[in-house]
Enzyme design. Structure first.
Site, PDB file in Angstrom:
ATOM      1  N   CYS A  35       0.806  -1.233   0.000  1.00 53.46           N
ATOM      2  CA  CYS A  35       0.000   0.000   0.000  1.00 53.46           C
ATOM      3  C   CYS A  35       0.832   1.272   0.000  1.00 53.46           C
ATOM      4  O   CYS A  35       0.299   2.354  -0.179  1.00 53.46           O
ATOM      5  CB  CYS A  35      -0.896   0.023   1.223  1.00 53.46           C
ATOM      6  SG  CYS A  35       0.077  -0.008   2.731  1.00 53.46           S
ATOM      7  N   CYS A 104      -0.891  -5.383   6.882  1.00 55.12           N
ATOM      8  CA  CYS A 104      -0.549  -4.196   7.678  1.00 55.12           C
ATOM      9  C   CYS A 104       0.304  -4.561   8.885  1.00 55.12           C
ATOM     10  O   CYS A 104       1.005  -3.709   9.424  1.00 55.12           O
ATOM     11  CB  CYS A 104      -1.807  -3.482   8.141  1.00 55.12           C
ATOM     12  SG  CYS A 104      -2.986  -3.187   6.823  1.00 55.12           S
TER      13      CYS A 104
END
Ligand code: FES
Length: 134
Positions: A35, A104
């Site tokens: 990301c 994440c």
């Protein structure tokens, strides 16, 4: 909307140890290739233990919660103990993350480990310098 555990929400809403350390003994920065989010860890080392751990995360809520949890897990630990903290252990400590948010959690321990490596590299250089004076 993915379901987050209460622990994730708590660390996201009230992240611990946010910030930088002036004259940090080690700094580790990593970026998430998925990301593009960024995470930086700063450490202070005293007597072989992490005396202070701070972080700055430019990323999603899960990444912030992960950084906060890593900083709490690492605080006061020896360098070897802190090196043994894995991304999986952090996600487990947060009582899990939604599957589409697992990426994440990949940065947290990595950024901490990089800061420790940075410290060790500097320290090795200093020790080598000191040896010349013996
Ligand atoms: Fe980038 Fe979570 S979406 S770290």
């Amino acid at each position: 909307m993915p379901m987050y555990s209460e622990k994730v929400m708590d660390h996201f809403m009230h992240p611990r140890n946010v910030g930088t350390i002036e004259n940090a003994d080690g700094v580790g920065e990593v970026g998430n290739p998925v990301c593009g989010d960024m995470m930086t860890f700063y450490i202070k080392v005293n007597d072989g233990r992490l005396d202070d751990v701070k972080f700055q995360t430019f990323g999603c809520g899960a990444a912030i919660a992960v950084s906060s949890m890593v900083s709490e897990m690492a605080m006061g630990k020896t360098l070897d103990e802190a090196t043994a903290i894995t991304n999986r252990a952090v996600a487990e400590e947060l009582e899990g993350l939604p599957t589409n948010k697992l990426h994440c959690s990949n940065l947290g321990a990595d950024a901490l480990h990089k800061a420790i490596e940075n410290y060790r590299a500097k320290h090795a250089a200093q020790t080598a310098g000191g040896a010349r004076n013996d």
